[in-house]
Scaffold this motif. Structure first.
Motif, mmCIF file in Angstrom:
data_model
loop_
_atom_site.group_PDB
_atom_site.id
_atom_site.type_symbol
_atom_site.label_atom_id
_atom_site.label_comp_id
_atom_site.label_asym_id
_atom_site.label_seq_id
_atom_site.Cartn_x
_atom_site.Cartn_y
_atom_site.Cartn_z
ATOM 1 N N SER A 18 -67.642 2.950 7.079
ATOM 2 C CA SER A 18 -67.593 4.411 6.975
ATOM 3 C C SER A 18 -66.888 5.037 8.178
ATOM 4 O O SER A 18 -66.009 5.887 8.018
ATOM 5 C CB SER A 18 -69.022 4.957 6.850
ATOM 6 O OG SER A 18 -69.016 6.353 6.835
ATOM 7 N N SER A 20 -64.792 3.597 10.251
ATOM 8 C CA SER A 20 -63.390 3.183 10.234
ATOM 9 C C SER A 20 -62.573 4.042 9.271
ATOM 10 O O SER A 20 -61.461 4.463 9.596
ATOM 11 C CB SER A 20 -63.287 1.705 9.853
ATOM 12 O OG SER A 20 -61.957 1.288 9.859
ATOM 13 N N ALA A 21 -63.123 4.322 8.112
ATOM 14 C CA ALA A 21 -62.420 5.148 7.124
ATOM 15 C C ALA A 21 -62.186 6.557 7.662
ATOM 16 O O ALA A 21 -61.098 7.128 7.492
ATOM 17 C CB ALA A 21 -63.214 5.207 5.824
ATOM 18 N N VAL A 22 -63.167 7.116 8.323
ATOM 19 C CA VAL A 22 -63.038 8.466 8.887
ATOM 20 C C VAL A 22 -61.998 8.468 10.003
ATOM 21 O O VAL A 22 -61.168 9.373 10.086
ATOM 22 C CB VAL A 22 -64.404 8.985 9.389
ATOM 23 C CG1 VAL A 22 -64.261 10.281 10.148
ATOM 24 C CG2 VAL A 22 -65.367 9.163 8.234
ATOM 25 N N ASN A 24 -59.481 6.432 10.302
ATOM 26 C CA ASN A 24 -58.169 6.294 9.661
ATOM 27 C C ASN A 24 -57.691 7.602 9.041
ATOM 28 O O ASN A 24 -56.484 7.836 8.954
ATOM 29 C CB ASN A 24 -58.204 5.181 8.608
ATOM 30 C CG ASN A 24 -58.173 3.810 9.228
ATOM 31 O OD1 ASN A 24 -57.618 3.608 10.294
ATOM 32 N ND2 ASN A 24 -58.796 2.854 8.568
ATOM 33 N N ASN A 25 -58.600 8.442 8.629
ATOM 34 C CA ASN A 25 -58.249 9.747 8.057
ATOM 35 C C ASN A 25 -57.952 10.800 9.117
ATOM 36 O O ASN A 25 -57.130 11.676 8.901
ATOM 37 C CB ASN A 25 -59.395 10.271 7.188
ATOM 38 C CG ASN A 25 -59.134 10.087 5.729
ATOM 39 O OD1 ASN A 25 -58.022 9.821 5.315
ATOM 40 N ND2 ASN A 25 -60.174 10.241 4.950
ATOM 41 N N MET A 26 -58.635 10.736 10.237
ATOM 42 C CA MET A 26 -58.592 11.819 11.221
ATOM 43 C C MET A 26 -57.748 11.535 12.460
ATOM 44 O O MET A 26 -57.368 12.454 13.154
ATOM 45 C CB MET A 26 -60.017 12.156 11.681
ATOM 46 C CG MET A 26 -60.940 12.625 10.574
ATOM 47 S SD MET A 26 -60.498 14.234 9.915
ATOM 48 C CE MET A 26 -60.905 15.285 11.283
ATOM 49 N N THR A 30 -54.760 3.650 13.784
ATOM 50 C CA THR A 30 -55.529 3.016 12.721
ATOM 51 C C THR A 30 -56.785 2.355 13.289
ATOM 52 O O THR A 30 -56.897 2.129 14.488
ATOM 53 C CB THR A 30 -54.691 1.957 11.985
ATOM 54 O OG1 THR A 30 -54.268 0.983 12.932
ATOM 55 C CG2 THR A 30 -53.502 2.583 11.286
ATOM 56 N N THR A 77 -56.941 14.734 14.719
ATOM 57 C CA THR A 77 -56.277 15.821 14.033
ATOM 58 C C THR A 77 -57.301 16.544 13.158
ATOM 59 O O THR A 77 -58.444 16.145 13.080
ATOM 60 C CB THR A 77 -55.138 15.292 13.129
ATOM 61 O OG1 THR A 77 -55.717 14.508 12.091
ATOM 62 C CG2 THR A 77 -54.125 14.500 13.911
ATOM 63 N N ARG A 79 -57.035 16.870 9.852
ATOM 64 C CA ARG A 79 -56.751 16.516 8.459
ATOM 65 C C ARG A 79 -57.991 16.608 7.631
ATOM 66 O O ARG A 79 -59.069 16.346 8.008
ATOM 67 C CB ARG A 79 -56.200 15.110 8.361
ATOM 68 C CG ARG A 79 -54.773 15.029 8.749
ATOM 69 C CD ARG A 79 -54.226 13.702 8.347
ATOM 70 N NE ARG A 79 -54.086 12.918 9.556
ATOM 71 C CZ ARG A 79 -53.775 11.641 9.573
ATOM 72 N NH1 ARG A 79 -53.640 10.988 8.460
ATOM 73 N NH2 ARG A 79 -53.623 10.996 10.680
#
Length: 79
Positions: A18, A20-22, A24-26, A30, A77, A79
């Motif tokens: 979870s 890691s996914a956040v 990668n999004n923000m 990576t 960021t 995003r």
């Protein structure tokens, strides 16, 4: 590059996945996850330990952003 090392024997993988996914999004960098030592939940930035928890305790994106801000790094960021 960010890396999260997690304890598989205590099933910390969902929290690592979870976070890691956040990241990668923000973040512009990576993130990946990797099985670590027993009780470990640790975030590395470019190979250097950035945050540690574990033994049933975790941190989230807000904790990471706060530490980045406190250290003068502004890598996230909106995003």
């Amino acid at each position: 590059m960010w890396k999260i090392k997690y304890c598989s024997s205590w099933n910390y993988k969902p929290q690592a996945t979870s976070l890691s996914a956040v990241i990668n999004n923000m973040f512009p960098d990576t993130s990946e996850i990797e099985e670590g030592e027993k009780g470990q939940f640790e975030l590395f930035q470019s190979g250097v330990s950035f945050m540690k928890a574990g033994h049933g305790k975790f941190f989230d994106l807000e904790d990471v952003k706060k530490k980045l801000s406190e250290s003068g790094q502004d890598l996230f960021t909106n995003r």
